[in-house]
Design a protein around this motif. Structure first.
Motif, PDB file in Angstrom:
ATOM      1  N   ILE A  18       7.768  31.465 -22.860  1.00 13.58           N
ATOM      2  CA  ILE A  18       8.939  32.108 -22.269  1.00 13.58           C
ATOM      3  C   ILE A  18      10.063  32.200 -23.285  1.00 13.58           C
ATOM      4  O   ILE A  18      10.757  33.219 -23.371  1.00 13.58           O
ATOM      5  CB  ILE A  18       9.392  31.334 -21.007  1.00 13.58           C
ATOM      6  CG1 ILE A  18       8.397  31.574 -19.876  1.00 13.58           C
ATOM      7  CG2 ILE A  18      10.787  31.749 -20.573  1.00 13.58           C
ATOM      8  CD1 ILE A  18       8.118  33.027 -19.563  1.00 13.58           C
ATOM      9  N   ASP A  19      10.246  31.149 -24.083  1.00 11.15           N
ATOM     10  CA  ASP A  19      11.267  31.184 -25.135  1.00 11.15           C
ATOM     11  C   ASP A  19      11.004  32.360 -26.080  1.00 11.15           C
ATOM     12  O   ASP A  19      11.928  33.059 -26.489  1.00 11.15           O
ATOM     13  CB  ASP A  19      11.276  29.874 -25.944  1.00 11.15           C
ATOM     14  CG  ASP A  19      11.732  28.683 -25.103  1.00 11.15           C
ATOM     15  OD1 ASP A  19      12.361  28.918 -24.050  1.00 11.15           O
ATOM     16  OD2 ASP A  19      11.442  27.548 -25.483  1.00 11.15           O
TER      17      ASP A  19
ATOM     18  N   ASN B  12      12.716  37.375 -28.235  1.00 11.26           N
ATOM     19  CA  ASN B  12      12.179  38.565 -28.910  1.00 11.26           C
ATOM     20  C   ASN B  12      12.054  39.770 -27.984  1.00 11.26           C
ATOM     21  O   ASN B  12      11.235  40.661 -28.216  1.00 11.26           O
ATOM     22  CB  ASN B  12      10.796  38.244 -29.504  1.00 11.26           C
ATOM     23  CG  ASN B  12      10.863  37.164 -30.568  1.00 11.26           C
ATOM     24  OD1 ASN B  12      11.239  37.418 -31.699  1.00 11.26           O
ATOM     25  ND2 ASN B  12      10.509  35.948 -30.193  1.00 11.26           N
ATOM     26  N   ALA B  13      12.870  39.802 -26.933  1.00 11.73           N
ATOM     27  CA  ALA B  13      12.733  40.850 -25.911  1.00 11.73           C
ATOM     28  C   ALA B  13      12.867  42.249 -26.513  1.00 11.73           C
ATOM     29  O   ALA B  13      12.075  43.142 -26.210  1.00 11.73           O
ATOM     30  CB  ALA B  13      13.749  40.630 -24.791  1.00 11.73           C
TER      31      ALA B  13
ATOM     32  N   GLY C 100       6.771  42.405 -17.868  1.00 11.30           N
ATOM     33  CA  GLY C 100       7.263  42.583 -19.237  1.00 11.30           C
ATOM     34  C   GLY C 100       8.421  43.560 -19.281  1.00 11.30           C
ATOM     35  O   GLY C 100       9.418  43.400 -18.580  1.00 11.30           O
ATOM     36  N   THR C 101       8.277  44.617 -20.058  1.00 11.76           N
ATOM     37  CA  THR C 101       9.345  45.597 -20.270  1.00 11.76           C
ATOM     38  C   THR C 101       9.609  46.472 -19.048  1.00 11.76           C
ATOM     39  O   THR C 101      10.637  47.129 -18.970  1.00 11.76           O
ATOM     40  CB  THR C 101       8.971  46.539 -21.424  1.00 11.76           C
ATOM     41  OG1 THR C 101       7.793  47.270 -21.059  1.00 11.76           O
ATOM     42  CG2 THR C 101       8.700  45.765 -22.700  1.00 11.76           C
ATOM     43  N   GLY C 102       8.659  46.517 -18.115  1.00 12.00           N
ATOM     44  CA  GLY C 102       8.765  47.406 -16.969  1.00 12.00           C
ATOM     45  C   GLY C 102       8.090  48.752 -17.203  1.00 12.00           C
ATOM     46  O   GLY C 102       8.134  49.641 -16.355  1.00 12.00           O
TER      47      GLY C 102
ATOM     48  N   ALA D 252      15.722  41.459 -17.057  1.00 10.74           N
ATOM     49  CA  ALA D 252      16.934  42.282 -17.205  1.00 10.74           C
ATOM     50  C   ALA D 252      16.586  43.656 -17.779  1.00 10.74           C
ATOM     51  O   ALA D 252      17.080  44.690 -17.313  1.00 10.74           O
ATOM     52  CB  ALA D 252      17.948  41.563 -18.091  1.00 10.74           C
ATOM     53  N   LYS D 253      15.723  43.670 -18.789  1.00  6.10           N
ATOM     54  CA  LYS D 253      15.337  44.943 -19.411  1.00  6.10           C
ATOM     55  C   LYS D 253      14.538  45.806 -18.430  1.00  6.10           C
ATOM     56  O   LYS D 253      14.751  47.009 -18.333  1.00  6.10           O
ATOM     57  CB  LYS D 253      14.526  44.688 -20.679  1.00  6.10           C
ATOM     58  CG  LYS D 253      15.382  44.024 -21.757  1.00  6.10           C
ATOM     59  CD  LYS D 253      14.855  44.250 -23.134  1.00  6.10           C
ATOM     60  CE  LYS D 253      15.774  43.663 -24.180  1.00  6.10           C
ATOM     61  NZ  LYS D 253      17.115  44.276 -24.221  1.00  6.10           N
TER      62      LYS D 253
END
Length: 194
Positions: free
Chosen positions: A4-5, A10-11, A46-48, A72-73
């Motif tokens: 998760i970190d 690295n999002a 993930g990114t959606g 959030a992304k």
């Protein structure tokens, strides 16, 4: 909680490397089994990227991810109320026509995989469809600060044997679509039977 970190730190990089991957060929076997008004859960979204694709196809989409930054992304990208939740906490009953777990369950500890699959089974409606993908292999490993549970055909069969209620529909191997990768993926399509 290193994995998760990794995603929280690295999002942006993760979005850049995965968002534009062509996924249509993977969507098709999954959506072939869904009605037009199906409710889909993107499990570990993930990114959606996939949530957005399913939303554009007219499906009702819910999504969860455990990474605060990716949630959030994904919310920003999809306009969907993405929940910050782990697949270990999935507790819906008979809710979804389809569950999409693309490259997410590979972060599930192998000893907890059967329990998570049972949670998925419970969350699916009868005749519901599960798609999941794992990096092809047989090991539990760590790479770049992320923990991976790889899967091969025999391990997939062993997992299926631990569960009453799933019937396999399709199993196939693909090569990573990102330009800098040559990894193989095991793709599984299972159906919840009555």
């Amino acid at each position: 909680m290193k994995t998760i970190d990794y995603y929280n730190q690295n999002a942006d990089q993760f979005v850049a490397s995965t968002f534009h991957v062509a996924m249509g060929e993977l969507y098709q076997p999954f959506i072939n089994h869904l009605s037009d008004c199906a409710i889909i859960l993107d499990l570990g979204c993930g990114t959606g990227r996939d949530s957005l694709a399913f939303k554009k196809l007219g499906y009702q989409v819910e999504a969860i991810d455990f990474s605060e930054e990716l949630v959030a992304k994904a919310k920003g990208l999809t306009g969907i109320n993405v929940r910050q939740q782990s697949f270990y906490e999935l507790d819906e009953q008979d809710k979804y026509h389809g569950i999409w777990a693309c490259a997410s369950l590979l972060h599930c500890d192998r000893e907890n995989l059967a329990d998570v699959m049972l949670r998925i089974l419970n969350a699916l409606k009868v005749n519901g469809i599960l798609y999941m993908s794992f990096k092809y292999g047989e090991s539990d490993r760590e790479k770049d600060g992320r923990a991976f549970t790889d899967l091969n055909e025999q391990q997939a069969q062993d997992l299926l044997n631990q569960l009453e209620g799933f019937q396999p529909l399709k199993q196939w191997i693909t090569v990573d679509q990102r330009p800098d990768r040559e990894e193989e993926w095991l793709n599984l399509l299972w159906k919840k039977h009555a």
